[in-house]
Motif scaffolding. Sequence first.
Motif, PDB file in Angstrom:
ATOM      1  N   PRO A 128       0.842  -1.199   0.000  1.00 31.56           N
ATOM      2  CA  PRO A 128       0.000   0.000   0.000  1.00 31.56           C
ATOM      3  C   PRO A 128       0.876   1.247   0.000  1.00 31.56           C
ATOM      4  O   PRO A 128       1.981   1.239   0.550  1.00 31.56           O
ATOM      5  CB  PRO A 128      -0.785  -0.112   1.315  1.00 31.56           C
ATOM      6  N   PRO A 129       0.426   2.333  -0.631  1.00 30.55           N
ATOM      7  CA  PRO A 129       1.249   3.546  -0.658  1.00 30.55           C
ATOM      8  C   PRO A 129       1.452   4.109   0.743  1.00 30.55           C
ATOM      9  O   PRO A 129       0.554   4.078   1.580  1.00 30.55           O
ATOM     10  CB  PRO A 129       0.443   4.510  -1.527  1.00 30.55           C
ATOM     11  N   ARG A 130       2.663   4.590   0.971  1.00 26.98           N
ATOM     12  CA  ARG A 130       2.988   5.164   2.273  1.00 26.98           C
ATOM     13  C   ARG A 130       2.523   6.609   2.353  1.00 26.98           C
ATOM     14  O   ARG A 130       2.536   7.325   1.354  1.00 26.98           O
ATOM     15  CB  ARG A 130       4.489   5.142   2.499  1.00 26.98           C
ATOM     16  N   ILE A 131       2.188   7.024   3.538  1.00 31.61           N
ATOM     17  CA  ILE A 131       1.829   8.412   3.765  1.00 31.61           C
ATOM     18  C   ILE A 131       3.119   9.205   3.905  1.00 31.61           C
ATOM     19  O   ILE A 131       4.043   8.801   4.606  1.00 31.61           O
ATOM     20  CB  ILE A 131       0.957   8.555   5.025  1.00 31.61           C
ATOM     21  N   SER A 132       3.179  10.317   3.221  1.00 34.99           N
ATOM     22  CA  SER A 132       4.382  11.139   3.242  1.00 34.99           C
ATOM     23  C   SER A 132       4.494  11.868   4.587  1.00 34.99           C
ATOM     24  O   SER A 132       3.502  12.302   5.160  1.00 34.99           O
ATOM     25  CB  SER A 132       4.326  12.167   2.119  1.00 34.99           C
ATOM     26  N   ARG A 133       5.716  12.016   5.053  1.00 34.94           N
ATOM     27  CA  ARG A 133       5.938  12.772   6.292  1.00 34.94           C
ATOM     28  C   ARG A 133       5.710  14.260   6.079  1.00 34.94           C
ATOM     29  O   ARG A 133       5.550  15.016   7.024  1.00 34.94           O
ATOM     30  CB  ARG A 133       7.361  12.555   6.790  1.00 34.94           C
ATOM     31  N   LEU A 134       5.723  14.682   4.813  1.00 33.79           N
ATOM     32  CA  LEU A 134       5.533  16.097   4.510  1.00 33.79           C
ATOM     33  C   LEU A 134       4.069  16.498   4.446  1.00 33.79           C
ATOM     34  O   LEU A 134       3.764  17.695   4.376  1.00 33.79           O
ATOM     35  CB  LEU A 134       6.180  16.434   3.168  1.00 33.79           C
ATOM     36  N   ASP A 135       3.148  15.548   4.435  1.00 33.10           N
ATOM     37  CA  ASP A 135       1.726  15.873   4.289  1.00 33.10           C
ATOM     38  C   ASP A 135       1.245  16.962   5.249  1.00 33.10           C
ATOM     39  O   ASP A 135       0.551  17.875   4.812  1.00 33.10           O
ATOM     40  CB  ASP A 135       0.873  14.613   4.434  1.00 33.10           C
ATOM     41  N   PRO A 136       1.591  16.925   6.534  1.00 31.00           N
ATOM     42  CA  PRO A 136       1.102  17.983   7.421  1.00 31.00           C
ATOM     43  C   PRO A 136       1.670  19.368   7.088  1.00 31.00           C
ATOM     44  O   PRO A 136       1.092  20.386   7.462  1.00 31.00           O
ATOM     45  CB  PRO A 136       1.571  17.556   8.816  1.00 31.00           C
ATOM     46  N   PHE A 137       2.789  19.415   6.361  1.00 32.04           N
ATOM     47  CA  PHE A 137       3.469  20.689   6.109  1.00 32.04           C
ATOM     48  C   PHE A 137       3.322  21.182   4.679  1.00 32.04           C
ATOM     49  O   PHE A 137       3.837  22.242   4.339  1.00 32.04           O
ATOM     50  CB  PHE A 137       4.963  20.547   6.431  1.00 32.04           C
ATOM     51  N   LYS A 138       2.636  20.440   3.834  1.00 34.44           N
ATOM     52  CA  LYS A 138       2.560  20.805   2.414  1.00 34.44           C
ATOM     53  C   LYS A 138       1.918  22.169   2.193  1.00 34.44           C
ATOM     54  O   LYS A 138       2.370  22.936   1.341  1.00 34.44           O
ATOM     55  CB  LYS A 138       1.804  19.731   1.635  1.00 34.44           C
ATOM     56  N   ALA A 139       0.899  22.491   2.927  1.00 27.30           N
ATOM     57  CA  ALA A 139       0.239  23.785   2.755  1.00 27.30           C
ATOM     58  C   ALA A 139       1.197  24.929   3.089  1.00 27.30           C
ATOM     59  O   ALA A 139       1.259  25.937   2.368  1.00 27.30           O
ATOM     60  CB  ALA A 139      -1.000  23.860   3.635  1.00 27.30           C
ATOM     61  N   THR A 140       1.963  24.765   4.158  1.00 32.30           N
ATOM     62  CA  THR A 140       2.920  25.799   4.565  1.00 32.30           C
ATOM     63  C   THR A 140       4.032  25.962   3.527  1.00 32.30           C
ATOM     64  O   THR A 140       4.396  27.083   3.165  1.00 32.30           O
ATOM     65  CB  THR A 140       3.544  25.441   5.930  1.00 32.30           C
ATOM     66  N   ILE A 141       4.544  24.847   3.045  1.00 30.13           N
ATOM     67  CA  ILE A 141       5.611  24.890   2.046  1.00 30.13           C
ATOM     68  C   ILE A 141       5.104  25.528   0.755  1.00 30.13           C
ATOM     69  O   ILE A 141       5.792  26.355   0.143  1.00 30.13           O
ATOM     70  CB  ILE A 141       6.170  23.476   1.786  1.00 30.13           C
ATOM     71  N   ASP A 142       3.890  25.167   0.338  1.00 29.18           N
ATOM     72  CA  ASP A 142       3.321  25.769  -0.871  1.00 29.18           C
ATOM     73  C   ASP A 142       3.156  27.275  -0.724  1.00 29.18           C
ATOM     74  O   ASP A 142       3.411  28.032  -1.665  1.00 29.18           O
ATOM     75  CB  ASP A 142       1.965  25.129  -1.202  1.00 29.18           C
TER      76      ASP A 142
END
Length: 58
Positions: free
Chosen positions: A22-36
Amino acid sequence: MSRRTVALALEPVWPAPRKQLPPRISRLDPFKATIDEILRVDLDAPHKHRHTVKRVFE
């Protein structure tokens, strides 16, 4: 020749396909909005004022 040797010779040459993980959840998911948001702001900033990768990481 034994029966086992003949049975092994008649098996398919190609190995069985690997089990799909199964695809892994990225560790960056919680921070993607901030990075964008940081990257969007940097589009309008002069070259010298843009964030480096190190600064975004911090």
